[in-house]
Design a protein around this motif. Structure first.
Motif, PDB file in Angstrom:
ATOM      1  N   LEU A 208     -13.968  32.486  31.385  1.00  0.00           N
ATOM      2  CA  LEU A 208     -13.242  33.094  32.506  1.00  0.00           C
ATOM      3  C   LEU A 208     -12.003  33.834  32.029  1.00  0.00           C
ATOM      4  O   LEU A 208     -11.739  34.975  32.445  1.00  0.00           O
ATOM      5  CB  LEU A 208     -12.867  32.012  33.515  1.00  0.00           C
ATOM      6  N   VAL A 209     -11.238  33.188  31.156  1.00  0.00           N
ATOM      7  CA  VAL A 209     -10.047  33.860  30.617  1.00  0.00           C
ATOM      8  C   VAL A 209     -10.448  35.085  29.814  1.00  0.00           C
ATOM      9  O   VAL A 209      -9.778  36.136  29.855  1.00  0.00           O
ATOM     10  CB  VAL A 209      -9.231  32.872  29.764  1.00  0.00           C
TER      11      VAL A 209
ATOM     12  N   THR B 219     -16.116  40.187  26.863  1.00  0.00           N
ATOM     13  CA  THR B 219     -17.390  39.841  27.510  1.00  0.00           C
ATOM     14  C   THR B 219     -18.411  39.317  26.506  1.00  0.00           C
ATOM     15  O   THR B 219     -19.618  39.451  26.702  1.00  0.00           O
ATOM     16  CB  THR B 219     -17.963  41.076  28.221  1.00  0.00           C
TER      17      THR B 219
ATOM     18  N   ARG C 210      -5.181  32.231  24.334  1.00  0.00           N
ATOM     19  CA  ARG C 210      -6.360  32.026  25.182  1.00  0.00           C
ATOM     20  C   ARG C 210      -6.861  30.589  25.095  1.00  0.00           C
ATOM     21  O   ARG C 210      -7.045  29.925  26.118  1.00  0.00           O
ATOM     22  CB  ARG C 210      -7.450  33.001  24.751  1.00  0.00           C
TER      23      ARG C 210
ATOM     24  N   ALA D 248     -13.049  36.970  30.369  1.00  0.00           N
ATOM     25  CA  ALA D 248     -13.413  38.025  31.312  1.00  0.00           C
ATOM     26  C   ALA D 248     -12.173  38.691  31.891  1.00  0.00           C
ATOM     27  O   ALA D 248     -12.164  39.912  32.148  1.00  0.00           O
ATOM     28  CB  ALA D 248     -14.273  37.443  32.429  1.00  0.00           C
ATOM     29  N   LEU D 249     -11.114  37.935  32.085  1.00  0.00           N
ATOM     30  CA  LEU D 249      -9.883  38.493  32.635  1.00  0.00           C
ATOM     31  C   LEU D 249      -9.196  39.445  31.660  1.00  0.00           C
ATOM     32  O   LEU D 249      -8.547  40.410  32.073  1.00  0.00           O
ATOM     33  CB  LEU D 249      -8.926  37.371  33.031  1.00  0.00           C
ATOM     34  N   VAL D 250      -9.341  39.165  30.361  1.00  0.00           N
ATOM     35  CA  VAL D 250      -8.693  40.012  29.354  1.00  0.00           C
ATOM     36  C   VAL D 250      -9.648  41.058  28.773  1.00  0.00           C
ATOM     37  O   VAL D 250      -9.299  41.773  27.832  1.00  0.00           O
ATOM     38  CB  VAL D 250      -8.110  39.145  28.210  1.00  0.00           C
ATOM     39  N   GLY D 251     -10.882  41.112  29.327  1.00  0.00           N
ATOM     40  CA  GLY D 251     -11.822  42.141  28.895  1.00  0.00           C
ATOM     41  C   GLY D 251     -12.759  41.737  27.792  1.00  0.00           C
ATOM     42  O   GLY D 251     -13.460  42.592  27.221  1.00  0.00           O
TER      43      GLY D 251
END
Length: 231
Positions: A121-122, A129, A76, A124-127
């Motif tokens: 952002l990355v 938060t 990440r 959020a894409l992988v869950g």
């Protein structure tokens, strides 16, 4: 990348990561943590360019992903620093010389904000938060502030070490040739000699021309003297 670049980049990244994990992360400052690793990547990218910056950023980010106490998915932060290193390398100054501190500070602020946004952002894409609970606005503000305060003590030193490792510190292309032209011009104006044997040398054209001229003058003088004797 060259061997000297790899060795220097590896040493600087390891030192920056150790200091960030063992010192800066334990200060418990409000908001974000000062990102010494990001500043190291920026300093190297401003000297090595976009390709070198992307490679250094990827390696530094991957090392941070695998080093404890990392609590996020591997790769990440490597992706984040790879993108930041590439973009920072596009702003590489001519001959590695910073024309003003304003431009470098803008690069630091943009990198701090961009890396925080891209990391969120990355995530959020992988869950992941976690950035929502902490507050993204506060993270952006504190990340830019901390990195901006730390940058004058890190980025110029990193750039100086990188230039010295290149064995060409602040040297502009053609500077050696210009110095040679100046020295040769100074020699020719001061002594009447020119480099390359054009003038003033025994084996040069100017030397042979001077000898021929002297021989003609001597011949003319001898002819005049003989003429007077004949009269």
């Amino acid at each position: 990348m060259r061997v000297n670049r790899i060795l220097l980049s590896t040493a600087l990244v390891v030192v920056a990561l150790v200091l960030q994990v063992s010192v800066l992360a334990r200060l418990h400052l409000p908001g974000a943590v000062p990102d010494l690793l990001l500043l190291t990547v920026l300093g190297l990218a401003l000297v090595y360019g976009h390709v070198g910056g992307a490679l250094v950023g990827f390696g530094a980010g991957l090392l941070a992903d695998l080093a404890p106490p990392a609590d996020h998915a591997a790769g990440r932060y490597a992706l984040v620093l790879c993108v930041i290193g590439y973009l920072a390398g596009l702003a590489k100054p001519d001959y590695g010389r910073l024309k003003s501190a304003t431009g470098s500070m803008l690069v630091v602020v943009a990198a701090a904000i961009g890396s925080t946004l891209l990391y969120a952002l990355v995530g959020a894409l992988v869950g992941d938060t976690a950035a929502r609970h902490v507050g993204l606005g506060g993270l952006l503000l504190t990340a830019a502030l901390y990195d901006l305060l730390l940058a004058p003590f890190v980025v110029p030193g990193i750039m100086a070490l990188a230039r010295r490792a290149e064995n060409d510190p602040l040297a502009e292309p053609g500077s050696v040739a210009k110095g040679t032209d100046i020295s040769s011009g100074w020699l020719s104006s001061g002594t009447g000699l020119r480099l390359g044997g054009r003038r003033g040398g025994r084996g040069g054209r100017g030397g042979r021309g001077g000898l021929k001229a002297k021989a003609r003058i001597r011949t003319a003088r001898v002819g005049r003297i003989k003429g007077v004797k004949r009269l």
